[in-house]
Design a protein around this motif. Structure first.
Motif, PDB file in Angstrom:
ATOM      1  N   SER A   4       0.839  -1.198   0.000  1.00  0.00           N
ATOM      2  CA  SER A   4       0.000   0.000   0.000  1.00  0.00           C
ATOM      3  C   SER A   4       0.878   1.253   0.000  1.00  0.00           C
ATOM      4  CB  SER A   4      -0.896  -0.007   1.244  1.00  0.00           C
ATOM      5  OG  SER A   4      -1.675   1.159   1.281  1.00  0.00           O
ATOM      6  N   GLY A   5       0.686   2.110  -0.997  1.00  0.00           N
ATOM      7  CA  GLY A   5       1.484   3.327  -1.125  1.00  0.00           C
ATOM      8  C   GLY A   5       2.845   3.104  -1.744  1.00  0.00           C
ATOM      9  N   GLY A   6       3.149   1.858  -2.121  1.00  0.00           N
ATOM     10  CA  GLY A   6       4.461   1.530  -2.670  1.00  0.00           C
ATOM     11  C   GLY A   6       4.562   1.776  -4.155  1.00  0.00           C
ATOM     12  N   HIS A   7       5.800   1.621  -4.683  1.00  0.00           N
ATOM     13  CA  HIS A   7       6.069   1.895  -6.090  1.00  0.00           C
ATOM     14  C   HIS A   7       6.590   0.693  -6.863  1.00  0.00           C
ATOM     15  CE1 HIS A   7       5.313   5.829  -4.738  1.00  0.00           C
ATOM     16  NE2 HIS A   7       6.526   6.199  -4.469  1.00  0.00           N
TER      17      HIS A   7
END
Length: 157
Positions: A136-139
């Protein structure tokens, strides 16, 4: 225990590297040809170095092998993106998708049951390509190891 070192040779070029070896002594890696092209290879004490016969003219590297003889590696045609591939002893060859060239390990596997992982994806012949979700929120997701049953370990952001 005795440790042995072997000169595996080249395909007529200046260098070679072995990246993985089975318990039975089949090694895989890459070797430079006389024209400077890097090609995926297998090596055994009895047969010596053999080029893996995929995509003539492409830059290929064999990075992993399992006991069944399935090989995972990378392929690059000319200036195109580098992609993951899987190849087996029956001669089946499949390009899987682009790899993250900034990763320390471009392609990992194959596991003993045939899983290969690369750049946010995993593959097994009977399952096809499966996306590895980012946190979650990662790239990104960069696999560093894959086990039987498709368990993937690595780094994510």
């Amino acid at each position: 225990m005795t440790v042995r070192v072997f000169d595996v040779g080249t395909l007529g070029g200046a260098s070679s590297a072995i990246w993985d070896v089975t318990a039975g002594g089949i090694a895989v890696g890459e070797a430079e040809t006389a024209t400077g092209l890097v090609r995926a290879v297998t090596w055994t004490r009895s047969a010596g170095m053999t080029e893996i016969p995929v995509a003539v003219g492409a830059k290929t590297r064999a990075l992993g092998i399992n006991e069944a003889g399935q090989v995972a590696g990378t392929i690059q045609m000319g200036e195109e993106a580098t992609e993951a591939f899987v190849y087996d002893a029956a001669g089946e060859f499949e390009v899987l998708g682009p790899v993250d060239e900034n990763s320390d390990r471009w392609v990992v596997g194959p596991s003993e049951d045939g899983w290969v992982a690369w750049s946010g994806h995993a593959f097994k012949r009977d399952r096809g390509v499966v996306a590895i979700p980012v946190l979650s929120g990662g790239h990104y997701v960069r696999p560093m190891a894959v086990s039987e049953n498709g368990f993937v370990a690595g780094e994510a952001d």
